[in-house]
Enzyme design. Structure first.
Site, PDB file in Angstrom:
ATOM      1  N   ARG A   1       0.861  -1.178   0.000  1.00  0.00           N
ATOM      2  CA  ARG A   1       0.000   0.000   0.000  1.00  0.00           C
ATOM      3  C   ARG A   1       0.901   1.232   0.000  1.00  0.00           C
ATOM      4  O   ARG A   1       2.048   1.191   0.446  1.00  0.00           O
ATOM      5  CB  ARG A   1      -0.901   0.033   1.231  1.00  0.00           C
ATOM      6  CG  ARG A   1      -1.855  -1.137   1.365  1.00  0.00           C
ATOM      7  CD  ARG A   1      -2.699  -0.985   2.619  1.00  0.00           C
ATOM      8  NE  ARG A   1      -3.694  -2.044   2.777  1.00  0.00           N
ATOM      9  CZ  ARG A   1      -3.504  -3.160   3.455  1.00  0.00           C
ATOM     10  NH1 ARG A   1      -2.338  -3.379   4.068  1.00  0.00           N
ATOM     11  NH2 ARG A   1      -4.464  -4.067   3.547  1.00  0.00           N
TER      12      ARG A   1
ATOM     13  N   LYS B   1      -3.027  -2.057   7.548  1.00  0.00           N
ATOM     14  CA  LYS B   1      -4.263  -1.587   8.161  1.00  0.00           C
ATOM     15  C   LYS B   1      -4.489  -2.291   9.494  1.00  0.00           C
ATOM     16  O   LYS B   1      -4.126  -3.451   9.669  1.00  0.00           O
ATOM     17  CB  LYS B   1      -5.439  -1.854   7.226  1.00  0.00           C
ATOM     18  CG  LYS B   1      -5.485  -0.942   6.009  1.00  0.00           C
ATOM     19  CD  LYS B   1      -6.747  -1.179   5.200  1.00  0.00           C
ATOM     20  CE  LYS B   1      -6.838  -0.208   4.037  1.00  0.00           C
ATOM     21  NZ  LYS B   1      -8.074  -0.432   3.232  1.00  0.00           N
TER      22      LYS B   1
ATOM     23  N   HIS C   1      -2.298   2.197  -6.049  1.00  0.00           N
ATOM     24  CA  HIS C   1      -3.120   1.042  -5.703  1.00  0.00           C
ATOM     25  C   HIS C   1      -3.348   0.143  -6.924  1.00  0.00           C
ATOM     26  O   HIS C   1      -3.602  -1.047  -6.773  1.00  0.00           O
ATOM     27  CB  HIS C   1      -4.448   1.490  -5.100  1.00  0.00           C
ATOM     28  CG  HIS C   1      -4.878   0.643  -3.938  1.00  0.00           C
ATOM     29  ND1 HIS C   1      -4.169   0.572  -2.765  1.00  0.00           N
ATOM     30  CD2 HIS C   1      -5.925  -0.206  -3.780  1.00  0.00           C
ATOM     31  CE1 HIS C   1      -4.772  -0.255  -1.926  1.00  0.00           C
ATOM     32  NE2 HIS C   1      -5.840  -0.755  -2.537  1.00  0.00           N
TER      33      HIS C   1
ATOM     34  N   ARG D   1      -0.694  -2.356  -6.834  1.00  0.00           N
ATOM     35  CA  ARG D   1      -1.000  -3.376  -5.819  1.00  0.00           C
ATOM     36  C   ARG D   1      -2.009  -4.388  -6.385  1.00  0.00           C
ATOM     37  O   ARG D   1      -1.862  -5.603  -6.204  1.00  0.00           O
ATOM     38  CB  ARG D   1      -1.542  -2.700  -4.560  1.00  0.00           C
ATOM     39  CG  ARG D   1      -1.971  -3.662  -3.436  1.00  0.00           C
ATOM     40  CD  ARG D   1      -2.296  -2.832  -2.201  1.00  0.00           C
ATOM     41  NE  ARG D   1      -3.137  -3.531  -1.261  1.00  0.00           N
ATOM     42  CZ  ARG D   1      -2.698  -4.344  -0.289  1.00  0.00           C
ATOM     43  NH1 ARG D   1      -1.400  -4.593  -0.179  1.00  0.00           N
ATOM     44  NH2 ARG D   1      -3.529  -4.909   0.551  1.00  0.00           N
TER      45      ARG D   1
ATOM     46  N   HIS E   1      -4.475  -8.863   3.957  1.00  0.00           N
ATOM     47  CA  HIS E   1      -5.926  -8.793   4.133  1.00  0.00           C
ATOM     48  C   HIS E   1      -6.336  -9.581   5.374  1.00  0.00           C
ATOM     49  O   HIS E   1      -5.908 -10.715   5.563  1.00  0.00           O
ATOM     50  CB  HIS E   1      -6.639  -9.373   2.911  1.00  0.00           C
ATOM     51  CG  HIS E   1      -6.586  -8.487   1.707  1.00  0.00           C
ATOM     52  ND1 HIS E   1      -6.823  -8.946   0.430  1.00  0.00           N
ATOM     53  CD2 HIS E   1      -6.312  -7.159   1.588  1.00  0.00           C
ATOM     54  CE1 HIS E   1      -6.699  -7.946  -0.424  1.00  0.00           C
ATOM     55  NE2 HIS E   1      -6.397  -6.855   0.256  1.00  0.00           N
TER      56      HIS E   1
ATOM     57  N   TYR F   1      -9.953 -10.834  -6.499  1.00  0.00           N
ATOM     58  CA  TYR F   1      -8.950 -11.086  -7.535  1.00  0.00           C
ATOM     59  C   TYR F   1      -9.217 -12.380  -8.300  1.00  0.00           C
ATOM     60  O   TYR F   1      -8.696 -12.566  -9.396  1.00  0.00           O
ATOM     61  CB  TYR F   1      -7.553 -11.090  -6.920  1.00  0.00           C
ATOM     62  CG  TYR F   1      -7.197  -9.737  -6.360  1.00  0.00           C
ATOM     63  CD1 TYR F   1      -6.921  -8.669  -7.204  1.00  0.00           C
ATOM     64  CD2 TYR F   1      -7.199  -9.499  -4.987  1.00  0.00           C
ATOM     65  CE1 TYR F   1      -6.632  -7.409  -6.697  1.00  0.00           C
ATOM     66  CE2 TYR F   1      -6.911  -8.249  -4.471  1.00  0.00           C
ATOM     67  CZ  TYR F   1      -6.640  -7.218  -5.332  1.00  0.00           C
ATOM     68  OH  TYR F   1      -6.371  -5.964  -4.826  1.00  0.00           O
TER      69      TYR F   1
END
Length: 317
Positions: free
Chosen positions: A160, A191, A260, A263, A286, A295
């Site tokens: 990120r 995150k 992004h 990514r 994630h 994806y």
């Protein structure tokens, strides 16, 4: 919002719809575009009432639900347009309720269908490699090395932008992330303040070595950040976006490229090659596998294009 096809003859609005529209026009002074949305919605409501023989002042919740369903099913409105139309209808009945002309608002609680979440955009493998291999001979050597390294970490490691800009040369108490070149890893803070280790591929390590050799030309003596700007301080996200945009234009990319997107390209291309969704989830950081599953849809689109182009049964006559 698409106008109702049944309004081709543009019949005049009858009370109380015409009164409500006049009130919106003169008292609330809504913008012309908003007024048009109101008028379209009220005309459709009037059409539905006339077609079904329904008194709008006695509209039931069940009938309101049927009409709401028709917006999407029969009129073909997109979820956002359905939401706008329902908002107009709710506003009308709220206004009628204040005048004690209806006992309830039959459209309260009705919501439009959720819009499908757009798939993230990813570069093709060829375009991603072209961007990574691009070299600008006219750029300042240190800036060129820095930007090349940024591309390698975004695309080669799936970072990120906040993880990228948070990287330090070495670990300190204040470090959000740092490099371990000897181990071929980057420690990043994702995150939810979750830390993860990201492997650095051969190309990324080469780009890092090239950047580290020239970094002293830009960096202030006491600056811990891996990536710095022309003034020697830590590179910020807007600067990274601008540098990447300019590099992508110079490399002849067919679309606007942002961090992004690289990514997304990392995840999509890795999944195409490995098919290992759990590994991609871990590399991306994630928390839930459902986030990574998007994806698989990108991968399916890639396979569908190959099928359409190559399979004899897919070729159109």
């Amino acid at each position: 919002m698409t106008r109702p096809s049944e309004d081709d003859a543009a019949p005049p609005l009858t009370p109380p719809l015409s009164t409500y529209l006049d009130q919106a026009r003169h008292q609330r002074k809504l913008a012309p575009r908003t007024l048009q949305i109101y008028e379209d919605g009220l005309r459709r409501l009037q059409h539905y009432a006339g077609a079904d023989g329904v008194d709008l002042l006695r509209l039931s919740i069940q009938q309101a639900r049927r009409w709401a369903g028709r917006l999407h099913r029969d009129a073909g409105l997109a979820p956002r347009s359905v939401a706008l139309e329902l908002s107009v209808w709710r506003g009308l009945y709220r206004w009628l309720g204040k005048q004690s002309r209806v006992e309830l608002n039959p459209f309260d609680g009705l919501r439009a269908p959720k819009a499908g979440k757009p798939l993230p955009k990813a570069l093709s493998v060829d375009d991603a490699v072209q961007l990574a291999d691009h070299h600008d001979d006219k750029a300042h050597p240190a800036i060129e090395a820095r930007d090349a390294c940024i591309v390698e970490l975004l695309y080669g490691c799936g970072l990120r932008i906040s993880e990228l800009t948070g990287l330090d040369l070495h670990v300190t108490k204040a470090s959000a992330g740092w490099l371990d070149v000897a181990a071929g890893e980057a420690q990043v803070l994702g995150k939810g303040s979750k830390r993860r280790s990201v492997p650095l591929g051969g190309k990324a390590l080469q780009a890092l070595q090239a950047w580290l050799a020239l970094r002293p030309q830009l960096a202030a003596a006491d600056e811990p950040a891996l990536f710095v700007g022309r003034r020697g301080a830590r590179l910020q996200a807007p600067q990274v976006r601008l540098a990447l945009k300019q590099r992508a234009l110079a490399a002849g990319m067919p679309a606007h490229v942002h961090p992004h997107m690289l990514r997304h390209s990392f995840a999509s291309h890795l999944l195409q090659s490995s098919g290992d969704l759990r590994a991609v989830q871990e590399l991306l950081g994630h928390a839930h596998i459902t986030t990574t599953q998007v994806y698989t849809q990108l991968d399916f689109q890639h396979l569908a294009k190959i099928y359409d182009a190559a399979h004899p049964r897919a070729k159109k006559k």
